[in-house]
Design a protein around this motif. Structure first.
Motif, PDB file in Angstrom:
ATOM      1  N   GLY A 160       0.818  -1.209   0.000  1.00  0.00           N
ATOM      2  CA  GLY A 160       0.000   0.000   0.000  1.00  0.00           C
ATOM      3  C   GLY A 160       0.852   1.259   0.000  1.00  0.00           C
ATOM      4  N   TYR A 161       1.919   1.238   0.766  1.00  0.00           N
ATOM      5  CA  TYR A 161       2.869   2.359   0.792  1.00  0.00           C
ATOM      6  C   TYR A 161       3.505   2.535  -0.578  1.00  0.00           C
ATOM      7  CZ  TYR A 161       7.188   4.909   1.811  1.00  0.00           C
ATOM      8  OH  TYR A 161       8.235   5.797   1.792  1.00  0.00           O
ATOM      9  N   LEU A 162       3.859   1.423  -1.252  1.00  0.00           N
ATOM     10  CA  LEU A 162       4.455   1.497  -2.577  1.00  0.00           C
ATOM     11  C   LEU A 162       3.499   2.122  -3.578  1.00  0.00           C
ATOM     12  CD1 LEU A 162       6.901   0.762  -4.359  1.00  0.00           C
ATOM     13  CD2 LEU A 162       5.851  -1.483  -4.726  1.00  0.00           C
ATOM     14  N   VAL A 163       2.216   1.742  -3.515  1.00  0.00           N
ATOM     15  CA  VAL A 163       1.210   2.338  -4.399  1.00  0.00           C
ATOM     16  C   VAL A 163       1.101   3.840  -4.155  1.00  0.00           C
ATOM     17  CG1 VAL A 163      -1.255   2.411  -4.955  1.00  0.00           C
ATOM     18  CG2 VAL A 163      -0.120   0.211  -4.637  1.00  0.00           C
ATOM     19  N   MET A 164       1.038   4.237  -2.884  1.00  0.00           N
ATOM     20  CA  MET A 164       0.874   5.643  -2.540  1.00  0.00           C
ATOM     21  C   MET A 164       2.082   6.471  -2.962  1.00  0.00           C
ATOM     22  SD  MET A 164      -1.583   7.333  -1.150  1.00  0.00           S
ATOM     23  CE  MET A 164      -1.973   8.901  -0.360  1.00  0.00           C
ATOM     24  N   GLN A 165       3.276   5.955  -2.715  1.00  0.00           N
ATOM     25  CA  GLN A 165       4.486   6.679  -3.085  1.00  0.00           C
ATOM     26  C   GLN A 165       4.604   6.822  -4.600  1.00  0.00           C
ATOM     27  OE1 GLN A 165       5.270   8.191  -0.082  1.00  0.00           O
ATOM     28  NE2 GLN A 165       7.363   7.977  -0.833  1.00  0.00           N
TER      29      GLN A 165
END
Length: 232
Positions: A183-188
Motif C-alpha cells: 500500500g505504501y508502494l502504491v501511494m508513493q
C-alpha cells in the motif's frame, strides 16, 4: 489501448511494461521487502480474526444462544461503523506502528467470520440435531459430529470474505500511515506519478488475493469433501 496512443501509455502502462517493472523491482529487492512486510501484517491480522471470530461464533451460535440474541444488536452496530473513520482512533490509542495496523485489519476482517459462523451454526438442519439427540450424543459430541461439519460451508464463506477484507484494509492502512508495504508502494508511486510502479504494486496485490482465496478454497474442499456439487 495504451499501445495505440502514447498519451494513454503515460497513465495506463502496457502489460509488458508492468511485467518489466515488477521484474526490476524484484531484482532491486524493493518489491520483496514490501511483499514481506505486507504479508506478515495481513497474515497475523487474519489469523487473529479466525481465532476470535470462530471461537466467539461457535460459542454464541452453539452454546449461548440467549447471549447471542442479547448481543446481536450491539455487534451489528459496531460492525457497521466505517473502518476508515476508526483508523485515527486505533492510531491514537496504539500509536502509528505495526500494532495499530494489525488491530485495524483484524477489527474489520473478524465480522464476516463471526456472523457467518453464527449463521452456519444456527441454521443447521433441525432434523440432524434431533437425530443427534435421539442417539444420545453429548453437547460436545453434538457440536463436533453434527453442528461443526454441517456449518462449515457457511463458515468458509465468512473466511473467504475476511480474506478479501483483510487485503483491502491492509492497503488502506499502509496508504494512510506506513513506511513500507504494498500500500505504501502504491501511494508513493502515485505521488510522484510513477504509474508503472503503481500498477505493478496493484497487480501484485491482486495476485496475492487470488492465491490467498485459492488456498482457502483448497482447505474448504478438503474439510467439506462430503458435500456434493449441484449440477444441472
Amino acid at each position: 489501448m495504451p499501445s495505440l496512443n502514447p498519451t494513454w501509455a503515460i497513465f495506463i502502462p502496457t502489460p509488458t511494461t508492468i511485467a518489466e517493472t515488477i521484474w526490476s523491482l524484484i531484482l532491486s529487492g524493493e518489491l520483496i521487502t514490501d511483499i514481506w512486510v505486507s504479508m506478515w501484517r495481513v497474515l497475523i491480522a487474519f489469523a487473529l480474526s479466525l481465532i476470535v471470530g470462530l471461537s466467539l461464533g461457535f460459542l454464541l451460535g452453539g452454546f449461548f444462544r440467549s447471549a447471542e440474541k442479547a448481543l446481536s444488536p450491539l455487534l451489528d452496530m459496531i460492525s457497521q461503523a466505517n473502518p476508515f473513520t476508526l483508523l485515527p482512533v486505533f492510531i491514537a490509542f496504539l500509536g502509528i506502528g505495526e500494532v495499530s495496523k494489525i488491530v485495524f485489519i483484524y477489527f474489520v476482517s473478524q465480522w464476516p467470520v463471526l456472523f457467518n459462523t453464527i449463521v452456519g451454526i444456527t441454521n443447521v438442519d433441525p432434523v440432524l440435531v434431533k437425530l443427534g439427540k435421539a442417539t444420545g450424543l453429548s453437547k460436545f459430541q453434538m457440536f463436533s459430529k453434527v453442528l461443526l461439519p454441517a456449518s462449515l460451508p457457511t463458515v468458509f464463506t465468512g473466511i473467504r470474505m475476511a480474506a478479501v477484507f483483510s487485503l483491502f484494509m491492509l492497503i488502506g492502512a499502509e496508504m494512510l500511515g506506513s513506511t513500507a508495504g504494498l500500500g505504501y508502494l502504491v501511494m508513493q508511486a502515485e505521488g510522484v506519478m510513477n504509474y508503472p510502479v503503481m500498477y505493478s504494486a496493484i497487480v501484485v496485490v491482486a495476485l496475492f488475493g487470488i492465491i490467498f482465496n485459492y488456498a482457502i478454497v483448497l482447505v474448504e474442499r478438503r474439510l467439506t469433501s462430503w458435500k456434493e456439487d449441484v449440477n444441472f
